[in-house]
Design an enzyme around this catalytic site. Structure first.
Site, mmCIF file in Angstrom:
data_model
loop_
_atom_site.group_PDB
_atom_site.id
_atom_site.type_symbol
_atom_site.label_atom_id
_atom_site.label_comp_id
_atom_site.label_asym_id
_atom_site.label_seq_id
_atom_site.Cartn_x
_atom_site.Cartn_y
_atom_site.Cartn_z
ATOM 1 N N CYS A 110 -6.321 0.785 9.566
ATOM 2 C CA CYS A 110 -6.531 1.930 9.038
ATOM 3 C C CYS A 110 -7.562 2.763 9.620
ATOM 4 C CB CYS A 110 -6.784 1.859 7.377
ATOM 5 S SG CYS A 110 -5.409 1.133 6.490
ATOM 6 N N ASP A 121 -18.157 -0.247 14.679
ATOM 7 C CA ASP A 121 -17.402 -1.288 14.374
ATOM 8 C C ASP A 121 -17.696 -2.710 15.269
ATOM 9 O OD1 ASP A 121 -14.099 -1.484 13.832
ATOM 10 O OD2 ASP A 121 -14.748 -3.392 14.777
ATOM 11 N N ASP A 167 -22.499 -4.351 13.385
ATOM 12 C CA ASP A 167 -22.118 -5.179 12.228
ATOM 13 C C ASP A 167 -22.751 -4.611 10.945
ATOM 14 O OD1 ASP A 167 -21.699 -6.873 10.519
ATOM 15 O OD2 ASP A 167 -21.614 -8.721 11.802
ATOM 16 N N THR A 198 -8.904 -0.874 -3.268
ATOM 17 C CA THR A 198 -7.504 -1.618 -3.298
ATOM 18 C C THR A 198 -6.989 -1.294 -4.618
ATOM 19 O OG1 THR A 198 -6.053 -3.479 -3.076
ATOM 20 C CG2 THR A 198 -8.435 -3.739 -3.698
ATOM 21 N N SER A 247 -7.569 -12.369 -5.657
ATOM 22 C CA SER A 247 -7.762 -13.048 -4.473
ATOM 23 C C SER A 247 -9.485 -12.835 -4.261
ATOM 24 C CB SER A 247 -7.075 -12.792 -3.253
ATOM 25 O OG SER A 247 -7.390 -11.449 -2.790
ATOM 26 N N TYR A 255 -10.674 -11.854 -1.516
ATOM 27 C CA TYR A 255 -10.655 -10.361 -1.046
ATOM 28 C C TYR A 255 -10.432 -9.486 -2.208
ATOM 29 C CZ TYR A 255 -8.514 -6.141 0.230
ATOM 30 O OH TYR A 255 -8.428 -4.629 0.419
ATOM 31 N N HIS A 256 -9.651 -9.412 -2.931
ATOM 32 C CA HIS A 256 -9.722 -8.307 -4.220
ATOM 33 C C HIS A 256 -10.869 -8.356 -4.967
ATOM 34 C CE1 HIS A 256 -5.249 -8.240 -2.924
ATOM 35 N NE2 HIS A 256 -5.337 -7.092 -3.346
ATOM 36 N N LYS A 306 -13.785 -6.144 -3.421
ATOM 37 C CA LYS A 306 -13.620 -4.762 -3.852
ATOM 38 C C LYS A 306 -13.825 -4.328 -5.243
ATOM 39 C CE LYS A 306 -11.534 -3.460 0.206
ATOM 40 N NZ LYS A 306 -11.857 -2.457 1.213
ATOM 41 N N GLN A 362 -6.209 2.099 -2.646
ATOM 42 C CA GLN A 362 -4.995 2.228 -1.702
ATOM 43 C C GLN A 362 -3.907 0.961 -2.390
ATOM 44 O OE1 GLN A 362 -4.516 3.801 2.391
ATOM 45 N NE2 GLN A 362 -5.054 1.873 2.535
ATOM 46 N N LEU A 400 6.012 -5.514 3.775
ATOM 47 C CA LEU A 400 6.850 -4.449 4.408
ATOM 48 C C LEU A 400 7.213 -4.749 5.989
ATOM 49 C CD1 LEU A 400 9.643 -2.837 4.313
ATOM 50 C CD2 LEU A 400 7.933 -0.962 3.835
ATOM 51 N N ASN A 401 5.932 -4.808 6.464
ATOM 52 C CA ASN A 401 5.841 -4.810 7.865
ATOM 53 C C ASN A 401 6.447 -6.122 8.399
ATOM 54 O OD1 ASN A 401 5.132 -2.135 8.185
ATOM 55 N ND2 ASN A 401 2.967 -2.518 9.195
ATOM 56 N N ARG A 402 5.959 -7.308 7.490
ATOM 57 C CA ARG A 402 6.469 -8.601 7.814
ATOM 58 C C ARG A 402 7.904 -8.563 7.775
ATOM 59 N NH1 ARG A 402 4.184 -13.184 7.824
ATOM 60 N NH2 ARG A 402 5.113 -14.412 6.014
HETATM 61 N N1 USQ Z 1 5.127 -11.361 -0.172
HETATM 62 C C1 USQ Z 1 6.240 -11.797 0.045
HETATM 63 N N2 USQ Z 1 6.520 -12.521 1.185
HETATM 64 C C2 USQ Z 1 5.673 -12.205 2.393
HETATM 65 C C3 USQ Z 1 4.400 -11.572 2.234
HETATM 66 C C4 USQ Z 1 3.977 -11.171 0.917
HETATM 67 O O1 USQ Z 1 6.887 -12.184 -0.784
HETATM 68 O O2 USQ Z 1 6.283 -12.640 3.443
HETATM 69 C C5 USQ Z 1 4.570 -10.820 -1.422
HETATM 70 C C6 USQ Z 1 3.352 -11.428 -1.876
HETATM 71 O O3 USQ Z 1 3.098 -12.724 -2.677
HETATM 72 C C7 USQ Z 1 2.566 -10.311 -2.774
HETATM 73 C C8 USQ Z 1 3.352 -9.060 -2.122
HETATM 74 O O4 USQ Z 1 4.301 -9.465 -1.276
HETATM 75 O O5 USQ Z 1 3.179 -10.297 -3.992
HETATM 76 C C9 USQ Z 1 2.142 -8.311 -1.373
HETATM 77 O O6 USQ Z 1 1.649 -9.054 -0.360
HETATM 78 P P1 USQ Z 1 0.893 -8.194 0.996
HETATM 79 O O7 USQ Z 1 0.532 -9.358 1.901
HETATM 80 O O8 USQ Z 1 1.988 -7.184 1.396
HETATM 81 O O9 USQ Z 1 -0.304 -7.471 0.301
HETATM 82 P P2 USQ Z 1 -1.883 -7.894 -0.148
HETATM 83 O O10 USQ Z 1 -2.039 -9.404 0.049
HETATM 84 O O11 USQ Z 1 -1.608 -7.460 -1.736
HETATM 85 O O12 USQ Z 1 -2.704 -7.238 0.529
HETATM 86 C C10 USQ Z 1 -2.599 -5.953 1.254
HETATM 87 C C11 USQ Z 1 -3.718 -5.615 2.172
HETATM 88 C C12 USQ Z 1 -5.004 -5.339 1.381
HETATM 89 C C13 USQ Z 1 -4.790 -4.286 0.256
HETATM 90 C C14 USQ Z 1 -3.562 -4.476 -0.533
HETATM 91 C C15 USQ Z 1 -3.188 -3.538 -1.400
HETATM 92 O O13 USQ Z 1 -3.895 -6.736 3.073
HETATM 93 O O14 USQ Z 1 -5.853 -5.047 2.255
HETATM 94 O O15 USQ Z 1 -5.914 -3.803 -0.469
HETATM 95 O O16 USQ Z 1 -2.157 -4.647 0.322
HETATM 96 S S1 USQ Z 1 -2.577 -4.147 -3.116
HETATM 97 O O17 USQ Z 1 -1.555 -4.893 -2.909
HETATM 98 O O18 USQ Z 1 -2.002 -2.959 -3.665
HETATM 99 O O19 USQ Z 1 -3.852 -4.788 -3.684
#
Ligand code: USQ
Length: 417
Positions: free
Chosen positions: A16, A35, A78, A149, A191, A193-194, A197, A220, A251-253
């Site tokens: 980002c 950075d 850092d 987040t 998690s 991470y969360h 935040k 976000q 989605l990117n995955r």
């Molecule tokens: N998921 C799948 N298949 C996959 C990868 C993920 O089903 O191959 C599922 C996960 O179990 C989860 C959802 O998709 O339920 C989202 O996973 P994610 O890896 O896309 O997102 P997340 O781990 O929540 O984290 C990402 C960013 C993070 C940001 C967050 C926003 O890495 O920095 O804060 O999205 S949020 O999810 O709205 O908290």
């Protein structure tokens, strides 16, 4: 445009941070990137690299100057550990705005083990506190814009539209008296991470109250896409793109999986509803947040930075329709609700003029095209998500494949599709 500002972008080499630095520079702001290259180092540690080939910071900056005529400056600092360098830079430069992305941002990475959990907490909470403390020490009236987040709200299904950061509650005391309070929306991080935040939110609340710091916290959703108007201007400006089980977002995955003929890895039933935003809108939102700062003495301004909410299995269906990929429902490595609803207000950004890109617009195709163009850089060993949230999920992941029920496209476990 409003008067140009001097802006520090902490974490300006990341997914980002880099496109945001370019966007702010293109708007005429003076951008200084800070950075420590931790994201590149974690790639090395995991033995993976960005799907898109990213060049060195020096080359990025040189190319940006040649295509735009604008100068980006850079300091390797850092923020979690180099407090003296941070304060020195702040005192010398006295920026108007700090955009703070300098945190470990992957939920799965933060759950890998004791080392990564401790690193994520120390880095994220320590770094954020250093920034706040440095602003006070340097007596800087600088607007801090932090990337938070959506995950701080939790994904339990609130049953109502999640407001922007605050909740009005009505408490009845033992004499029947009513008290109205505005509180930070109760956090339910899913998690480590969360969790960091969520802790950041309290740090912000305290410093806004105690030292009148001007702070915006952007909650976000999940970012998708990779290119922005500015990163498209030259191949060496391309943004990073994570597809691996630790850092790749869903989605990117899926798009990379489709590009290499791998089934789409839906966790559990795919009933998880999440908020999404395209990277182009991320950078627009940051610019809008900068243009609309809170006043000194005001509460922290919390904005939900999202375009739409979608269920993971519906996303998989959409990608499958566009690309023909097969969907595979896998045991979920995460401890999260199998199914949840999610309604979120993004009223502030909408009122500020954001008309967000949604998934049904052409950019899905562009992201798939990039995935296909660089498909030979994908290491399929890094596709599976291997980090389990707890022993229970680990045991499920380790079950032999013949015990994992395969689900055909569209038929989610429990008939939830
Ligand atoms: N998921 C799948 N298949 C996959 C990868 C993920 O089903 O191959 C599922 C996960 O179990 C989860 C959802 O998709 O339920 C989202 O996973 P994610 O890896 O896309 O997102 P997340 O781990 O929540 O984290 C990402 C960013 C993070 C940001 C967050 C926003 O890495 O920095 O804060 O999205 S949020 O999810 O709205 O908290």
């Amino acid at each position: 445009m409003a008067a140009p500002k001097k802006i520090f972008v902490l974490g300006g080499d990341g997914f980002c941070g880099w496109p945001t630095s370019l966007h702010l520079s293109s708007l005429g702001h003076e951008v200084i990137i800070i950075d420590n290259f931790s994201r590149r180092r974690i790639d090395d540690e995991l033995g993976v690299c960005s799907l898109t080939p990213i060049v060195s910071m020096k080359q990025r900056i040189d190319v940006w100057k040649s295509v735009s005529g604008s100068v980006l400056r850079f300091h390797e600092v850092d923020v979690a550990n180099d407090y003296a360098e941070l304060t020195q830079l702040l005192s010398a430069e006295r920026p108007d705005v700090i955009v703070h992305f300098a945190e470990q941002r992957a939920a799965p990475y933060s759950m890998r083990g004791a080392t990564e959990k401790r690193y994520t907490v120390n880095n994220n909470v320590g770094g954020t506190h250093n920034v706040l403390n440095a602003l006070v020490e340097c007596e800087l009236d600088c607007h801090l814009v932090h990337l938070g987040t959506m995950g701080v709200y939790g994904y339990g299904g609130a049953g109502f539209e999640i407001p922007e950061g605050y909740l009005n509650v009505d408490i009845t005391d033992r004499d029947g008296g009513r008290h109205e309070w505005e509180i930070l929306y109760p956090t339910r991080p899913g998690s480590v991470y969360h969790l960091t935040k969520s802790i950041d939110q309290l740090l912000f609340q305290f410093y806004a109250q105690n030292d009148c710091l001007r702070i915006t916290d952007l909650h976000q959703g999940i970012v998708w896409g990779t290119q922005t108007e500015e990163t498209r201007r030259h191949p060496d400006l391309i943004n990073r793109f994570d597809y691996d089980g630790e850092y790749g977002t869903v989605l990117n995955r899926f798009l990379v999986q489709a590009a290499i003929g791998h089934p789409l890895t839906v966790h559990g039933t795919g009933g998880q509803t999440r908020a999404f935003i395209n990277i182009q809108d991320t950078v627009r939102c940051i610019a809008l947040a900068i243009a609309h700062p809170p006043q000194r003495g005001q509460r922290v301004k919390i904005l939900n930075q999202i375009a739409e909410t979608l269920r993971v299995r519906d996303l998989a269906e959409l990608v499958s329709e566009v690309t023909g990929a097969r969907i595979e429902y896998r045991p979920n490595p995460r401890k999260e609700a199998a199914e949840n609803d999610l309604e979120v207000s993004n009223a502030t950004f909408r009122a500020l003029g954001l008309d967000p890109i949604t998934l049904h617009e052409g950019l899905l195709q562009e992201t798939f095209e990039i995935s296909s163009r660089f498909a030979d850089r994908v290491d399929p060993r890094h596709i599976p998500a291997r980090t389990a949230w707890s022993r229970e999920e680990r045991a499920r992941l380790e079950e032999p494949d013949d015990k994992v029920v395969p689900f055909a496209r569209g038929a989610a476990p429990g008939g939830a599709a």
